[in-house]
Write a protein that holds these residues in place. Sequence first.
Motif, PDB file in Angstrom:
ATOM      1  N   LEU A   1       0.827  -1.200   0.000  1.00  0.00           N
ATOM      2  CA  LEU A   1       0.000   0.000   0.000  1.00  0.00           C
ATOM      3  C   LEU A   1       0.866   1.256   0.000  1.00  0.00           C
ATOM      4  N   ARG A   2       0.375   2.291  -0.623  1.00  0.00           N
ATOM      5  CA  ARG A   2       1.137   3.539  -0.678  1.00  0.00           C
ATOM      6  C   ARG A   2       1.238   4.167   0.717  1.00  0.00           C
ATOM      7  N   PRO A   3       2.378   4.811   0.999  1.00  0.00           N
ATOM      8  CA  PRO A   3       2.616   5.339   2.349  1.00  0.00           C
ATOM      9  C   PRO A   3       1.681   6.481   2.718  1.00  0.00           C
ATOM     10  N   SER A   4       1.370   6.555   4.003  1.00  0.00           N
ATOM     11  CA  SER A   4       0.533   7.629   4.540  1.00  0.00           C
ATOM     12  C   SER A   4       0.787   7.741   6.030  1.00  0.00           C
ATOM     13  N   ASP A   5       0.644   8.955   6.559  1.00  0.00           N
ATOM     14  CA  ASP A   5       0.772   9.131   8.002  1.00  0.00           C
ATOM     15  C   ASP A   5      -0.578   9.437   8.654  1.00  0.00           C
TER      16      ASP A   5
ATOM     17  N   ILE B   1      15.893  -4.951  14.895  1.00  0.00           N
ATOM     18  CA  ILE B   1      15.540  -4.211  16.111  1.00  0.00           C
ATOM     19  C   ILE B   1      15.617  -2.706  15.862  1.00  0.00           C
ATOM     20  N   ASP B   2      16.618  -2.264  15.101  1.00  0.00           N
ATOM     21  CA  ASP B   2      16.718  -0.841  14.774  1.00  0.00           C
ATOM     22  C   ASP B   2      15.501  -0.380  13.982  1.00  0.00           C
ATOM     23  N   LEU B   3      14.991  -1.233  13.096  1.00  0.00           N
ATOM     24  CA  LEU B   3      13.805  -0.869  12.317  1.00  0.00           C
ATOM     25  C   LEU B   3      12.574  -0.772  13.218  1.00  0.00           C
ATOM     26  N   VAL B   4      12.433  -1.689  14.155  1.00  0.00           N
ATOM     27  CA  VAL B   4      11.324  -1.620  15.119  1.00  0.00           C
ATOM     28  C   VAL B   4      11.370  -0.290  15.865  1.00  0.00           C
ATOM     29  N   LYS B   5      12.548   0.108  16.296  1.00  0.00           N
ATOM     30  CA  LYS B   5      12.690   1.373  17.029  1.00  0.00           C
ATOM     31  C   LYS B   5      12.273   2.564  16.177  1.00  0.00           C
ATOM     32  N   ALA B   6      12.612   2.529  14.894  1.00  0.00           N
ATOM     33  CA  ALA B   6      12.227   3.632  14.005  1.00  0.00           C
ATOM     34  C   ALA B   6      10.716   3.714  13.862  1.00  0.00           C
ATOM     35  N   ILE B   7      10.051   2.577  13.797  1.00  0.00           N
ATOM     36  CA  ILE B   7       8.586   2.560  13.691  1.00  0.00           C
ATOM     37  C   ILE B   7       7.951   3.089  14.976  1.00  0.00           C
ATOM     38  N   ALA B   8       8.471   2.650  16.120  1.00  0.00           N
ATOM     39  CA  ALA B   8       7.948   3.121  17.405  1.00  0.00           C
ATOM     40  C   ALA B   8       8.159   4.621  17.566  1.00  0.00           C
ATOM     41  N   LYS B   9       9.310   5.099  17.148  1.00  0.00           N
ATOM     42  CA  LYS B   9       9.616   6.524  17.242  1.00  0.00           C
ATOM     43  C   LYS B   9       8.622   7.344  16.436  1.00  0.00           C
ATOM     44  N   ASP B  10       8.288   6.865  15.241  1.00  0.00           N
ATOM     45  CA  ASP B  10       7.374   7.600  14.373  1.00  0.00           C
ATOM     46  C   ASP B  10       5.960   7.607  14.938  1.00  0.00           C
ATOM     47  N   ILE B  11       5.489   6.473  15.424  1.00  0.00           N
ATOM     48  CA  ILE B  11       4.097   6.373  15.881  1.00  0.00           C
ATOM     49  C   ILE B  11       3.911   6.949  17.277  1.00  0.00           C
ATOM     50  N   LEU B  12       4.851   6.661  18.169  1.00  0.00           N
ATOM     51  CA  LEU B  12       4.691   7.010  19.583  1.00  0.00           C
ATOM     52  C   LEU B  12       5.661   8.077  20.075  1.00  0.00           C
ATOM     53  N   GLY B  13       6.588   8.501  19.231  1.00  0.00           N
ATOM     54  CA  GLY B  13       7.530   9.540  19.626  1.00  0.00           C
ATOM     55  C   GLY B  13       8.634   9.057  20.538  1.00  0.00           C
ATOM     56  N   ASP B  14       8.750   7.742  20.716  1.00  0.00           N
ATOM     57  CA  ASP B  14       9.749   7.178  21.623  1.00  0.00           C
ATOM     58  C   ASP B  14      10.188   5.824  21.077  1.00  0.00           C
ATOM     59  N   GLU B  15      11.449   5.709  20.693  1.00  0.00           N
ATOM     60  CA  GLU B  15      11.929   4.451  20.116  1.00  0.00           C
ATOM     61  C   GLU B  15      11.934   3.302  21.118  1.00  0.00           C
ATOM     62  N   ASN B  16      11.853   3.635  22.388  1.00  0.00           N
ATOM     63  CA  ASN B  16      11.846   2.595  23.421  1.00  0.00           C
ATOM     64  C   ASN B  16      10.441   2.200  23.868  1.00  0.00           C
ATOM     65  N   ALA B  17       9.421   2.793  23.244  1.00  0.00           N
ATOM     66  CA  ALA B  17       8.042   2.455  23.608  1.00  0.00           C
ATOM     67  C   ALA B  17       7.623   1.176  22.876  1.00  0.00           C
ATOM     68  N   VAL B  18       8.333   0.102  23.186  1.00  0.00           N
ATOM     69  CA  VAL B  18       8.139  -1.172  22.492  1.00  0.00           C
ATOM     70  C   VAL B  18       8.050  -2.308  23.502  1.00  0.00           C
TER      71      VAL B  18
ATOM     72  N   SER C   1      -4.694  -1.781   7.597  1.00  0.00           N
ATOM     73  CA  SER C   1      -4.177  -1.076   6.420  1.00  0.00           C
ATOM     74  C   SER C   1      -3.545   0.271   6.783  1.00  0.00           C
ATOM     75  N   ASP C   2      -4.077   0.936   7.801  1.00  0.00           N
ATOM     76  CA  ASP C   2      -3.478   2.214   8.191  1.00  0.00           C
ATOM     77  C   ASP C   2      -2.081   2.010   8.762  1.00  0.00           C
ATOM     78  N   LEU C   3      -1.881   0.903   9.463  1.00  0.00           N
ATOM     79  CA  LEU C   3      -0.553   0.604  10.006  1.00  0.00           C
ATOM     80  C   LEU C   3       0.420   0.237   8.878  1.00  0.00           C
ATOM     81  N   VAL C   4      -0.058  -0.501   7.884  1.00  0.00           N
ATOM     82  CA  VAL C   4       0.790  -0.841   6.733  1.00  0.00           C
ATOM     83  C   VAL C   4       1.262   0.437   6.037  1.00  0.00           C
ATOM     84  N   ARG C   5       0.329   1.364   5.812  1.00  0.00           N
ATOM     85  CA  ARG C   5       0.691   2.621   5.150  1.00  0.00           C
ATOM     86  C   ARG C   5       1.674   3.429   6.001  1.00  0.00           C
ATOM     87  N   ARG C   6       1.463   3.411   7.315  1.00  0.00           N
ATOM     88  CA  ARG C   6       2.352   4.176   8.203  1.00  0.00           C
ATOM     89  C   ARG C   6       3.758   3.575   8.202  1.00  0.00           C
ATOM     90  N   VAL C   7       3.850   2.254   8.252  1.00  0.00           N
ATOM     91  CA  VAL C   7       5.169   1.610   8.220  1.00  0.00           C
ATOM     92  C   VAL C   7       5.860   1.900   6.889  1.00  0.00           C
TER      93      VAL C   7
END
Length: 318
Positions: A57-61, A104-121, A270-276
């Motif tokens: 799916l095309r990216p979206s925030d 693990i670095d990729l997981v942190k980047a996703i958490a940072k974008d969604i929750l503003g904290d790379e450690n919120a995992v 689908s919204d999570l897929v676009r966000r990732v």
Amino acid sequence: MAAACAVTAALVLLPLAHATPDTAPGVPARGPAQAAAAAPAAPWVLADTCQDPEASLRPSDVDGSAIARIKAAGKLVAGVDQNSFRWGYRNQTAEGGRLDGFDIDLVKAIAKDILGDENAVIYRAIPTSQRVPALQEGRVDIVVRTMTINCKRLEDVAFSTAYFEAGQQVLAPKGSPITGYDASLKGKRICVAAGSTAESALKAQSYGSVPVTVANQLDCLVRLQLHEVDGIITDNALAAGQAAQDPSVRLVGSPFTREFYGVAMNKDASDLVRRVNKVLENYRAGGNDSPWMRAYLKHLQPVLPGVTAPPPPKYRDG
């Protein structure tokens, strides 16, 4: 089981970067994609039943129900591996033996974008065979675990765009008569992880081998060390890390598939897929100074040299 990385890294470079051990010296190192492209036609390759399975799916925030649920929980629940060296593993040299690696670095980047904290995992270690059920049952929000995108899995889960390219290859002890994914496997006990691409390969063409199936891919290395199996089939990107842990084994033959890792999610998210996918766009951006390249140089380049860029994203309409 583990050996010093400084010693073993050099030992794994040649069989991974070059398709055969008799490649002429001085040839520049190649990554998995280049090695697979340069290799002779394989006797068997994975055949997908859909067109462009890597197209996502095309990216979206824009937030939707899945993102809202993650924000309400205040944590991203990620299914990962804790035993894949350089990808997702317990780094005993780090404080508290924390999880570390490229995934693990990729997981942190996703958490940072969604929750503003790379450690919120919340990390949940899941075996290979449980990656799809964990998403379907809502035990995790995402799976970032060297998971190949293919048509069969797309029936059950959704994927992001590809974030790494790899290929299936044979790992065997040094001195073994096994020469690759070919007739040399006849009568040999070959270990694969349940639910893996390698398992599908052996079901389609076993070459007379005796398949041995385990829940976790690293269990294959343990069985090989205990002489309970004669070889392993797995992604060469994973096998490179295993060879770095144990210098008595090496990659043999050439990669016989070309496949791509993606972040897996529930089909309804689908919204999570676009966000990732939006996160991945930013993660790839910047060329040699991109977060993707920095993660590659930090975690993978010592055991998987010659990779110059991430795979380009593919998108589908809608």
